[in-house]
Design a protein around this motif. Structure first.
Motif, short mmCIF file in Angstrom:
data_model
loop_
_atom_site.label_atom_id
_atom_site.label_comp_id
_atom_site.label_asym_id
_atom_site.label_seq_id
_atom_site.Cartn_x
_atom_site.Cartn_y
_atom_site.Cartn_z
N LEU A 29 -23.11 24.99 67.98
CA LEU A 29 -21.90 25.65 68.47
C LEU A 29 -21.95 25.79 69.99
N LYS A 30 -20.82 25.61 70.62
CA LYS A 30 -20.70 25.67 72.08
C LYS A 30 -19.69 26.73 72.47
N TYR A 31 -19.52 26.84 73.79
CA TYR A 31 -18.56 27.80 74.33
C TYR A 31 -17.18 27.62 73.68
N GLY A 32 -16.63 28.74 73.20
CA GLY A 32 -15.29 28.72 72.63
C GLY A 32 -15.24 28.47 71.14
N ASP A 33 -16.38 28.01 70.56
CA ASP A 33 -16.40 27.76 69.11
C ASP A 33 -16.32 29.08 68.34
N ARG A 34 -15.63 29.01 67.24
CA ARG A 34 -15.43 30.21 66.42
C ARG A 34 -16.57 30.37 65.42
#
Length: 245
Positions: A29-34
């Motif tokens: 998961l990266k920045y902005g992933d829910r």
């Protein structure tokens, strides 16, 4: 009994945090992933929602995740990311006793000054000495700043990057826990005497004397903070209304 409850709670929190970190890593998961909801995490990990809620509050405090009202949980961007400073978290939730904190400080700062006594230049020692001598014990803010400068200079003089990084956490502890060592004039006078002993040992580049002076200083700080914490608790306890029969 209370210690056992705190230990169990700390262990449960650690396990939940580790499972969430593992989920983030496994799913890349990266920045902005829910992230999944509290309910989904609870079902996924076979734990209660309260355990998940406590863990997500910790992660939110660390700026690892962002919780949007009625919008779910999301991975924060690097600009918001804090180092995972578990020390500060556990102080905040009352699971890191002052005795443990000051024991760790003694170990780290005594070794730091051992290196500083060998590495610090005479010019730097004299500069720090002037700052400490000019700091008035009648001015808590000025005295606290001189204390910060002294400890920071010792840290920098280790020439050891790993120790310097660790000491950033150590120096943040006094900002998280109540620091009584600069609150009372008597405590400042005692610390001022300790500072002079430390500087005198540094001027002589006497490693053993420097280590002993720092060890005594940290022990004094530990006792001052212990007394301050106990005093506040005792006074508040007396103010609390007694249960009616």
């Amino acid at each position: 009994m209370q210690d056992n409850q705190q230990t169990g709670r700390s262990s449960s929190l650690d396990k939940t945090l580790n499972m969430i970190f593992e989920y983030i890593k496994k799913n890349n998961l990266k920045y902005g992933d829910r992230l999944p909801s509290e309910r989904d995490f609870a079902e996924m990990f076979h734990i209660g929602r309260q355990a998940v809620r406590e863990a997500t509050h910790v992660l939110q405090y660390l700026n690892v995740i962002e919780i949007k009202k009625q919008g779910g949980m999301f991975i924060c961007g690097e600009e918001k990311f804090n180092s995972l400073d578990y020390f500060n978290i556990y102080i905040q939730i009352g699971q890191l006793p002052l005795t443990d904190i000051y024991e760790a400080r003694r170990i780290l700062e005594v070794e730091c000054i051992s290196l500083a006594a060998q590495n610090m230049s005479d010019d730097k020692i004299n500069e720090i000495s002037d700052i400490v001598q000019r700091a008035s014990v009648d001015d808590p803010k000025e005295f606290a700043e001189a204390d910060r400068i002294l400890h920071q200079a010792i840290c920098e003089a280790t020439n050891n990057k790993a120790l310097q990084i660790l000491m950033r956490t150590v120096h943040s502890w006094s900002g998280v826990s109540r620091n009584y060592s600069t609150t009372f004039r008597e405590a400042r006078e005692l610390s001022h005497m300790d500072h002079n002993n430390i500087i005198n040992a540094l001027k002589k580049h006497d490693v053993e004397a420097a280590k002993k002076s720092m060890d005594v200083h940290i022990q004094h700080l530990a006792k001052i903070n212990y007394i301050g914490e106990k005093l506040v608790k005792d006074v508040l306890g007396e103010m609390w209304p007694a249960d009616e029969a």
